[in-house]
Design a protein around this motif. Structure first.
Motif, PDB file in Angstrom:
ATOM      1  N   ASP A 151     -75.716  59.340  43.876  1.00 63.44           N
ATOM      2  CA  ASP A 151     -77.219  59.040  44.332  1.00 63.44           C
ATOM      3  C   ASP A 151     -77.470  57.607  43.831  1.00 63.44           C
ATOM      4  OD1 ASP A 151     -77.595  61.433  45.300  1.00 63.44           O
ATOM      5  OD2 ASP A 151     -78.804  62.169  43.667  1.00 63.44           O
ATOM      6  N   TYR A 152     -77.113  57.048  42.730  1.00 63.49           N
ATOM      7  CA  TYR A 152     -77.407  55.564  42.102  1.00 63.49           C
ATOM      8  C   TYR A 152     -76.655  54.743  43.281  1.00 63.49           C
ATOM      9  CZ  TYR A 152     -76.808  51.497  39.609  1.00 63.49           C
ATOM     10  OH  TYR A 152     -76.995  50.326  39.103  1.00 63.49           O
ATOM     11  N   ASN A 153     -75.206  55.003  43.676  1.00 62.06           N
ATOM     12  CA  ASN A 153     -74.519  54.121  44.520  1.00 62.06           C
ATOM     13  C   ASN A 153     -75.274  54.026  45.812  1.00 62.06           C
ATOM     14  OD1 ASN A 153     -72.879  53.477  42.451  1.00 62.06           O
ATOM     15  ND2 ASN A 153     -71.332  55.069  43.338  1.00 62.06           N
ATOM     16  N   SER A 154     -75.846  54.788  46.043  1.00 62.35           N
ATOM     17  CA  SER A 154     -76.539  54.846  47.659  1.00 62.35           C
ATOM     18  C   SER A 154     -77.872  54.286  47.699  1.00 62.35           C
ATOM     19  CB  SER A 154     -76.990  56.302  48.223  1.00 62.35           C
ATOM     20  OG  SER A 154     -77.804  57.029  47.540  1.00 62.35           O
ATOM     21  N   THR A 155     -78.438  54.157  46.477  1.00 63.81           N
ATOM     22  CA  THR A 155     -79.899  53.347  46.343  1.00 63.81           C
ATOM     23  C   THR A 155     -79.709  51.963  45.752  1.00 63.81           C
ATOM     24  OG1 THR A 155     -80.351  54.515  44.333  1.00 63.81           O
ATOM     25  CG2 THR A 155     -81.057  55.479  46.717  1.00 63.81           C
ATOM     26  N   LYS A 156     -78.434  51.657  45.176  1.00 60.86           N
ATOM     27  CA  LYS A 156     -78.803  50.443  43.921  1.00 60.86           C
ATOM     28  C   LYS A 156     -78.780  49.118  44.681  1.00 60.86           C
ATOM     29  CE  LYS A 156     -74.036  49.806  43.920  1.00 60.86           C
ATOM     30  NZ  LYS A 156     -72.650  49.776  43.233  1.00 60.86           N
ATOM     31  N   GLY A 157     -78.872  48.960  45.950  1.00 64.86           N
ATOM     32  CA  GLY A 157     -78.844  47.560  46.558  1.00 64.86           C
ATOM     33  C   GLY A 157     -80.189  46.890  46.661  1.00 64.86           C
ATOM     34  N   GLY A 158     -81.427  47.592  46.362  1.00 65.57           N
ATOM     35  CA  GLY A 158     -82.787  47.045  46.866  1.00 65.57           C
ATOM     36  C   GLY A 158     -82.928  45.772  45.830  1.00 65.57           C
ATOM     37  N   VAL A 159     -82.337  45.837  44.578  1.00 62.28           N
ATOM     38  CA  VAL A 159     -82.564  45.007  43.596  1.00 62.28           C
ATOM     39  C   VAL A 159     -81.721  43.604  43.887  1.00 62.28           C
ATOM     40  CG1 VAL A 159     -82.902  44.037  41.409  1.00 62.28           C
ATOM     41  CG2 VAL A 159     -83.744  46.257  41.819  1.00 62.28           C
ATOM     42  N   ASP A 160     -80.680  44.158  44.265  1.00 62.01           N
ATOM     43  CA  ASP A 160     -79.785  42.773  44.415  1.00 62.01           C
ATOM     44  C   ASP A 160     -79.973  42.163  45.642  1.00 62.01           C
ATOM     45  OD1 ASP A 160     -78.287  43.804  42.136  1.00 62.01           O
ATOM     46  OD2 ASP A 160     -76.922  45.036  43.290  1.00 62.01           O
ATOM     47  N   ASN A 161     -80.415  42.901  46.752  1.00 64.46           N
ATOM     48  CA  ASN A 161     -80.909  42.350  48.143  1.00 64.46           C
ATOM     49  C   ASN A 161     -82.081  41.379  47.947  1.00 64.46           C
ATOM     50  OD1 ASN A 161     -78.867  43.261  49.418  1.00 64.46           O
ATOM     51  ND2 ASN A 161     -79.749  45.060  50.106  1.00 64.46           N
ATOM     52  N   LEU A 162     -83.102  41.754  46.952  1.00 64.04           N
ATOM     53  CA  LEU A 162     -84.195  41.234  46.608  1.00 64.04           C
ATOM     54  C   LEU A 162     -83.745  39.588  46.056  1.00 64.04           C
ATOM     55  CD1 LEU A 162     -87.239  40.680  47.024  1.00 64.04           C
ATOM     56  CD2 LEU A 162     -87.390  41.895  44.808  1.00 64.04           C
ATOM     57  N   ASP A 163     -82.798  39.887  45.009  1.00 67.61           N
ATOM     58  CA  ASP A 163     -82.536  38.813  44.222  1.00 67.61           C
ATOM     59  C   ASP A 163     -81.862  37.597  45.098  1.00 67.61           C
ATOM     60  OD1 ASP A 163     -83.605  39.557  41.989  1.00 67.61           O
ATOM     61  OD2 ASP A 163     -81.615  40.292  41.403  1.00 67.61           O
ATOM     62  N   LYS A 164     -81.142  38.157  46.003  1.00 69.46           N
ATOM     63  CA  LYS A 164     -80.381  37.320  47.051  1.00 69.46           C
ATOM     64  C   LYS A 164     -81.252  36.569  47.955  1.00 69.46           C
ATOM     65  CE  LYS A 164     -77.739  38.695  50.726  1.00 69.46           C
ATOM     66  NZ  LYS A 164     -76.755  39.489  51.407  1.00 69.46           N
ATOM     67  N   VAL A 165     -82.405  37.508  48.385  1.00 67.32           N
ATOM     68  CA  VAL A 165     -83.119  36.853  49.429  1.00 67.32           C
ATOM     69  C   VAL A 165     -84.047  35.807  48.947  1.00 67.32           C
ATOM     70  CG1 VAL A 165     -85.103  37.341  51.032  1.00 67.32           C
ATOM     71  CG2 VAL A 165     -83.072  38.945  51.169  1.00 67.32           C
ATOM     72  N   THR A 166     -84.643  36.248  47.766  1.00 68.41           N
ATOM     73  CA  THR A 166     -85.496  35.210  46.895  1.00 68.41           C
ATOM     74  C   THR A 166     -84.908  34.035  46.407  1.00 68.41           C
ATOM     75  OG1 THR A 166     -85.426  36.416  44.992  1.00 68.41           O
ATOM     76  CG2 THR A 166     -87.089  36.867  46.136  1.00 68.41           C
TER      77      THR A 166
END
Length: 182
Positions: A84-99
């Motif tokens: 479950d963690y692996n399927s949802t963990k990308g949100g913060v990483d993607n936000l950091d990359k975009v910002t």
């Protein structure tokens, strides 16, 4: 944190660093653990799992939404919490990359400034997402829509201050900017 979030009817699921003093020593021990083994620890509100994906390496994941020691049916017998963690963990990483693409952050050793810069970056990105959702055809043919949005946002925030300035600017360059905005 987990208890405070549960008081607000929120759950959490995330990794835990191994240097935390609250962790039981049994869950950190790696000697003699077989590959793909899991050790679970339960409290009233949280579940902690230590999973061994490689020899002499473990992953610690804590959850306030999982209450059992369920394992997957896959060959590696990975706990459901980690899947479950692996399927949802990308949100913060993607936000950091975009910002990071268009950021107002500057080097600073003062943590309040670092937090403020991050708030401005995330707020500007959230404003952009909302603007694009409402105005889907706004500059749709351009590949740098976010940059255009940030430029217009900055001008919209600064223009009222410049127009209300009581005294004239001190340098000719600043006076030219004010005249251009007015």
């Amino acid at each position: 944190l987990g208890v405070e979030l549960q008081k607000r009817k929120l759950t959490m699921l995330g990794t835990v660093r191994k240097n935390k003093p609250e962790l039981p020593s049994e869950i950190l021990k790696m000697q003699g653990r077989p590959l793909h083994s899991s050790k679970f620890t339960f409290t009233e509100n949280t579940t902690l799992v230590s999973y061994c994906p490689k020899r002499n390496k473990n992953i610690l994941v804590m959850s306030t939404m999982h209450k059992d020691a369920s394992l997957s049916t896959r060959e590696d017998m990975m706990p459901q919490m980690i899947l479950d963690y692996n399927s949802t963990k990308g949100g913060v990483d993607n936000l950091d990359k975009v910002t990071a693409t268009y950021s107002c952050q500057r080097k600073s050793t003062r943590w309040p400034l670092v937090v403020f810069y991050n708030i401005v970056d995330v707020s500007a990105y959230n404003a952009y997402v909302l603007w694009i959702e409402i105005n889907q055809h706004w500059n749709a043919s351009k590949l740098y829509r976010r940059r255009i949005f940030l430029e217009e946002l900055g001008k919209a925030l600064v223009t009222p201050k410049i127009q209300n300035q009581a005294r004239p600017a001190r340098s000719p360059a600043a006076a030219a900017v004010i005249a251009n905005v007015q």
